[in-house]
Write a protein that holds these residues in place. Structure first.
Motif, PDB file in Angstrom:
ATOM      1  N   ALA A 104       2.751   6.568  -0.704  1.00 33.67           N
ATOM      2  CA  ALA A 104       1.325   6.292  -0.505  1.00 33.67           C
ATOM      3  C   ALA A 104       0.487   7.316  -1.277  1.00 33.67           C
ATOM      4  CB  ALA A 104       0.980   6.348   0.978  1.00 33.67           C
ATOM      5  N   MET A 140       0.803  -1.220   0.000  1.00 38.30           N
ATOM      6  CA  MET A 140       0.000   0.000   0.000  1.00 38.30           C
ATOM      7  C   MET A 140       0.842   1.279   0.000  1.00 38.30           C
ATOM      8  SD  MET A 140      -2.997  -1.047  -0.351  1.00 38.30           S
ATOM      9  CE  MET A 140      -3.764   0.572  -0.252  1.00 38.30           C
ATOM     10  N   ARG A 154      -3.444   3.999  -7.283  1.00 41.10           N
ATOM     11  CA  ARG A 154      -3.816   3.893  -5.867  1.00 41.10           C
ATOM     12  C   ARG A 154      -5.314   3.984  -5.650  1.00 41.10           C
ATOM     13  NH1 ARG A 154       0.131   1.315  -3.234  1.00 41.10           N
ATOM     14  NH2 ARG A 154       2.173   2.273  -3.620  1.00 41.10           N
TER      15      ARG A 154
END
Length: 360
Positions: free
Chosen positions: A101, A79, A108
């Motif tokens: 991130a 992630m 994402r």
């Protein structure tokens, strides 16, 4: 479950997530003066040590293993919450190994995470409506406040809550309801891939069953792909298409879930399965788990599991095994299996993995 417009996909054999040689090493830095006086060499913990796995689109791969084996670190690496020390992570052909991130946004948006603790993963100062709407605002998925409100209402109803619950704060809900809110937030961007890190471990058994059934139904309706992390083998058996068994940062066995439970190959996999409570009271002989998990700062040479393995020999103590593919579709990292020394039958108690099906 109420209908919800999505980018529905069907399960197929194409790989959605591919991890190759993934590593994460943490430096154990003591104060400089201590290291200087004691002439101590720098130490590292190899939390993830060369992980290879592929997750087919629309299926669930579960990672299991004792605490500290690196499961949650893998989730954080995928992630973008932590940067790998080596290896690659590809999502639908896009390398995201070094991306922070949230980046690249187009990728994402298709990946979300359900965290372990429903009490800690929600901002207590925000209303539920704002918590669920945050991803919509971040990725610009709603054209107006009215459109955003309708979408949040639909998401709340989709996970079994009431649209009016959006005006409440997280502390007004039970643990199971909070996890439903977390799930609503996770699917708000219409993702294709969910990382589920112990999503039911903080809940009681009846609520676990409700959340797991919701997740199974979501997978069927939305075509989701899961990386599922859990200690509970009954939960893993209920949820999984594939299972990866980790020990001290390494994969020791990867196989279809049915194969793992019917014919486990690696001695550590057998040890895990032998810890399942025998509700049938069959009084079968059990081989108690020998030894303890070694210190990850100074793991054993060769196969990390050899101090606890009844099949270990000199080769196991000196040479690290590699994952080999066998005709059964299993990949196993074990010299004993490779040499045909791995005949240790394990009897799995009847009914394991089916208790979750009774709750709605």
């Amino acid at each position: 479950m109420n209908a919800m417009p999505t980018n529905i996909k069907t399960a197929d054999d194409r790989t959605l997530l591919s991890v190759k040689g993934l590593k994460k090493h943490f430096a154990m830095a003591r104060p400089f003066l201590n290291r200087l006086i004691e002439k101590e060499e720098p130490q590292t913990v190899k939390a993830v040590d060369g992980l290879d796995l592929d997750i087919p689109r629309g299926q669930t791969l579960s990672l299991v293993g004792e605490s500290g084996c690196g499961k949650s670190t893998v989730a954080r690496l995928i992630m973008g919450l932590s940067t790998p020390s080596g290896g690659t992570i590809e999502f639908d052909g896009v390398d995201i190994s070094r991306a922070p991130a949230g980046h690249p946004a187009a990728v994402r948006q298709r990946m979300q995470m359900i965290f372990q603790d429903p009490y800690a993963s929600l901002n207590p100062r925000w209303r539920v409506r704002d918590i669920i709407a945050e991803p919509l605002r971040t990725y610009g998925l709603s054209g107006s406040r009215e459109e955003e409100r309708r979408e949040v209402d639909r998401l709340l109803e989709f996970v079994g809550l009431n649209a009016k619950d959006g005006d409440k704060f997280p502390h007004e809900f039970s643990g199971g309801q909070r996890q439903r809110i977390s799930i609503a937030r996770a699917i708000s961007t219409k993702p294709e891939f969910l990382v589920c890190d112990e999503p039911t471990s903080a809940l009681d058994v009846s609520v676990q069953a409700q959340i797991l059934n919701l997740m199974r139904e979501m997978q069927r309706e939305l075509g989701l792909t899961y990386l599922f992390i859990s200690h509970d083998l009954a939960v893993v058996n209920f949820m999984s298409d594939w299972i990866g068994v980790m020990y001290l940062g390494r994969l020791v066995e990867v196989a279809p879930a049915a194969r793992i439970f019917s014919n486990p190959q690696h001695p550590y996999t057998r040890l895990l399965l032998d810890t399942i409570p025998d509700l049938g009271m069959s009084k079968r002989d059990r081989a108690p788990a020998a030894g303890e998990v070694p210190n990850p700062i100074n793991p054993p040479s060769g196969c990390h599991f050899h101090p606890r393995c009844p099949l270990a020999n000199d080769r196991c103590r000196s040479e690290a095994p590699t994952l080999r593919t066998y005709p059964s579709s299993a990949r196993v990292s074990c010299h004993a299996v490779e040499e045909g020394r791995g005949d240790m039958p394990v009897v799995i108690p009847p009914g394991v993995g089916h208790s979750m099906q009774t709750a709605s």
